[in-house]
Design a protein around this motif. Structure first.
Motif, PDB file in Angstrom:
ATOM      1  N   LEU A  95      10.459   6.566   1.584  1.00 46.23           N
ATOM      2  CA  LEU A  95      10.044   5.361   2.301  1.00 46.23           C
ATOM      3  C   LEU A  95       9.729   4.242   1.318  1.00 46.23           C
ATOM      4  N   SER A  96       9.014   4.569   0.257  1.00 48.70           N
ATOM      5  CA  SER A  96       8.688   3.575  -0.760  1.00 48.70           C
ATOM      6  C   SER A  96       9.953   3.045  -1.432  1.00 48.70           C
ATOM      7  N   ALA A  97      10.913   3.952  -1.705  1.00 49.70           N
ATOM      8  CA  ALA A  97      12.159   3.532  -2.345  1.00 49.70           C
ATOM      9  C   ALA A  97      12.946   2.588  -1.447  1.00 49.70           C
ATOM     10  N   ARG A  98      12.964   2.857  -0.164  1.00 54.59           N
ATOM     11  CA  ARG A  98      13.678   1.971   0.762  1.00 54.59           C
ATOM     12  C   ARG A  98      13.042   0.582   0.786  1.00 54.59           C
ATOM     13  N   LEU A  99      11.732   0.546   0.840  1.00 51.52           N
ATOM     14  CA  LEU A  99      11.045  -0.751   0.859  1.00 51.52           C
ATOM     15  C   LEU A  99      11.263  -1.500  -0.452  1.00 51.52           C
ATOM     16  N   ARG A 100      11.300  -0.752  -1.542  1.00 55.99           N
ATOM     17  CA  ARG A 100      11.463  -1.386  -2.859  1.00 55.99           C
ATOM     18  C   ARG A 100      12.876  -1.916  -3.069  1.00 55.99           C
ATOM     19  N   THR A 101      13.867  -1.278  -2.435  1.00 53.55           N
ATOM     20  CA  THR A 101      15.263  -1.695  -2.630  1.00 53.55           C
ATOM     21  C   THR A 101      15.726  -2.710  -1.603  1.00 53.55           C
ATOM     22  N   GLY A 102      14.831  -3.222  -0.802  1.00 50.68           N
ATOM     23  CA  GLY A 102      15.186  -4.312   0.093  1.00 50.68           C
ATOM     24  C   GLY A 102      15.536  -3.930   1.511  1.00 50.68           C
ATOM     25  N   VAL A 103      15.396  -2.659   1.892  1.00 49.36           N
ATOM     26  CA  VAL A 103      15.628  -2.270   3.280  1.00 49.36           C
ATOM     27  C   VAL A 103      14.532  -2.893   4.143  1.00 49.36           C
TER      28      VAL A 103
ATOM     29  N   ALA B  29       0.832  -1.207   0.000  1.00 52.66           N
ATOM     30  CA  ALA B  29       0.000   0.000   0.000  1.00 52.66           C
ATOM     31  C   ALA B  29       0.865   1.255   0.000  1.00 52.66           C
ATOM     32  N   ILE B  30       1.966   1.242   0.744  1.00 51.15           N
ATOM     33  CA  ILE B  30       2.861   2.405   0.778  1.00 51.15           C
ATOM     34  C   ILE B  30       3.480   2.631  -0.591  1.00 51.15           C
ATOM     35  N   ARG B  31       3.947   1.557  -1.225  1.00 53.13           N
ATOM     36  CA  ARG B  31       4.553   1.710  -2.547  1.00 53.13           C
ATOM     37  C   ARG B  31       3.527   2.205  -3.566  1.00 53.13           C
ATOM     38  N   ALA B  32       2.300   1.721  -3.459  1.00 54.00           N
ATOM     39  CA  ALA B  32       1.276   2.131  -4.413  1.00 54.00           C
ATOM     40  C   ALA B  32       0.845   3.581  -4.221  1.00 54.00           C
ATOM     41  N   SER B  33       0.961   4.097  -2.996  1.00 53.13           N
ATOM     42  CA  SER B  33       0.486   5.450  -2.709  1.00 53.13           C
ATOM     43  C   SER B  33       1.559   6.512  -2.877  1.00 53.13           C
ATOM     44  N   ALA B  34       2.808   6.107  -3.121  1.00 51.35           N
ATOM     45  CA  ALA B  34       3.913   7.072  -3.139  1.00 51.35           C
ATOM     46  C   ALA B  34       3.722   8.143  -4.209  1.00 51.35           C
ATOM     47  N   ALA B  35       3.248   7.747  -5.388  1.00 44.76           N
ATOM     48  CA  ALA B  35       3.149   8.699  -6.493  1.00 44.76           C
ATOM     49  C   ALA B  35       2.042   9.725  -6.303  1.00 44.76           C
ATOM     50  N   ARG B  36       1.009   9.378  -5.530  1.00 40.23           N
ATOM     51  CA  ARG B  36      -0.109  10.303  -5.355  1.00 40.23           C
ATOM     52  C   ARG B  36      -0.281  10.751  -3.909  1.00 40.23           C
ATOM     53  N   ALA B  37       0.774  10.669  -3.128  1.00 34.17           N
ATOM     54  CA  ALA B  37       0.724  11.159  -1.753  1.00 34.17           C
ATOM     55  C   ALA B  37       0.589  12.680  -1.761  1.00 34.17           C
ATOM     56  N   PRO B  38      -0.028  13.264  -0.755  1.00 36.24           N
ATOM     57  CA  PRO B  38      -0.132  14.733  -0.688  1.00 36.24           C
ATOM     58  C   PRO B  38       1.233  15.391  -0.780  1.00 36.24           C
ATOM     59  N   LEU B  39       1.262  16.566  -1.364  1.00 33.54           N
ATOM     60  CA  LEU B  39       2.523  17.236  -1.640  1.00 33.54           C
ATOM     61  C   LEU B  39       3.342  17.486  -0.373  1.00 33.54           C
ATOM     62  N   ALA B  40       2.675  17.767   0.742  1.00 31.18           N
ATOM     63  CA  ALA B  40       3.391  18.106   1.984  1.00 31.18           C
ATOM     64  C   ALA B  40       4.223  16.943   2.511  1.00 31.18           C
ATOM     65  N   VAL B  41       3.843  15.700   2.174  1.00 33.53           N
ATOM     66  CA  VAL B  41       4.585  14.529   2.669  1.00 33.53           C
ATOM     67  C   VAL B  41       5.056  13.646   1.517  1.00 33.53           C
ATOM     68  N   ARG B  42       4.976  14.134   0.294  1.00 31.03           N
ATOM     69  CA  ARG B  42       5.291  13.282  -0.861  1.00 31.03           C
ATOM     70  C   ARG B  42       6.747  12.834  -0.866  1.00 31.03           C
ATOM     71  N   GLU B  43       7.671  13.738  -0.565  1.00 34.20           N
ATOM     72  CA  GLU B  43       9.084  13.366  -0.610  1.00 34.20           C
ATOM     73  C   GLU B  43       9.436  12.328   0.458  1.00 34.20           C
ATOM     74  N   PRO B  44       9.044  12.500   1.725  1.00 37.48           N
ATOM     75  CA  PRO B  44       9.327  11.433   2.703  1.00 37.48           C
ATOM     76  C   PRO B  44       8.674  10.109   2.342  1.00 37.48           C
TER      77      PRO B  44
END
Length: 297
Positions: free
Chosen positions: A154-162, A135-150
């Motif tokens: 977070l999505s990138a870390r989960l996707r890269t195996g952290v 759900a986090i990875r799916a929501s990363a692209a459309r997250a609200p602008l105020a928290v989009r970068e964090p």
């Protein structure tokens, strides 16, 4: 001012000026970043300083820094006094904080509102049958602008195996307040107990975060008078200081070696006073619930 004193003072100011231009160049040509790695302590601090500016100014902070460097050189050459140039550059660099003394409060409220909206997005995606990480990875692209970068990091870390625990903790380190730590603690507890109540817990957390944002807006409205006073105190003080310092009829004592040193002290006291007024006009961050860890190397 003797030639030796002027040379020594000019050398010190020149080193500071070159360091400032180096930081500007570093901002324009950033190195490659690994999204799975936490930012360094210096980088995190710089991001906090940048986040305290309004969005429109923060997007142009490199141009502001460049303008500060140009102002420093122009005033230094025009007056022949390095401290005058440094103060002129500092005024340009700090003007966004003088004109917007409560942007930190505004950013904090907008971030809480964005966090509440993002949690609702997670509820919608999770109820479709996905895990929290999906759900986090799916929501990363459309997250609200105020928290989009964090959220993107977070999505990138989960996707890269952290590991999820490390990724969630790093997410909390980037947001750095107790309200966000509540969300992180919810995520961490889900790692240990992957029950069926995640959707309900996310929905409740979204409501609590939204209520916190509404309460901060009420308190922030009460600080409007202090913010206005802070802005005009800073601007009027700068105008008066410019008249006395840059006018040869009044500012002659500041053109000597001792006067240059005294001028630096006065500028430091003025900055400290503005910082104090800004603290009064801004809402303090919520105390952290998670123990802050050093950035990973």
């Amino acid at each position: 001012m003797s030639l030796g004193q002027l040379s020594l003072l000019g050398f010190a100011c020149g080193v500071l000026l070159l360091g400032g231009f180096a930081l500007i160049w570093r901002g324009w040509r950033p190195g490659e970043e690994n999204p799975a790695r936490r930012p360094s302590a210096l980088r995190a601090r710089m991001e906090q300083v940048r986040a305290s500016m309004p969005d429109a100014w923060a997007r142009r902070y490199r141009w502001i820094a460049l303008g500060a460097g140009i102002a420093t050189v122009v005033v230094w050459v025009a007056t022949g006094r390095p401290v005058h140039g440094l103060i002129a550059g500092a005024v340009v660099l700090g003007f966004p904080w003088i004109w917007h003394p409560a942007s930190t409060s505004d950013r904090q409220i907008e971030r809480l509102e964005g966090l509440a909206e993002w949690l609702q997005q997670l509820v919608s995606v999770h109820e479709a049958g996905t895990s929290l990480e999906q759900a986090i990875r799916a929501s990363a692209a459309r997250a609200p602008l105020a928290v989009r970068e964090p959220v993107r990091l977070l999505s990138a870390r989960l996707r890269t195996g952290v590991s999820p625990a490390q990724a969630y903790t790093a997410f909390g380190e980037e947001l750095r307040d107790g309200d966000s730590d509540n969300v992180v603690l919810l995520f961490l507890s889900h790692i240990k107990d992957r029950g069926d109540g995640l959707g309900f817990a996310l929905s409740e957390m979204s409501e609590l975060t939204g209520a916190r944002a509404r309460a901060l807006r009420t308190v922030d409205a009460d600080r409007a008078k202090v913010r206005t006073q802070t802005r005009w105190v800073g601007i009027i003080s700068l105008i008066l200081a410019s008249v006395f310092v840059f006018n040869p009829d009044y500012g002659a004592p500041f053109w000597t070696a001792g006067g240059q040193l005294f001028l630096i002290v006065c500028a430091g006291v003025f900055v400290a006073a503005l910082v104090l007024l800004r603290v009064i006009a801004s809402a303090p961050p919520t105390p952290r619930l998670l123990v802050s860890r050093k950035a990973e190397s």
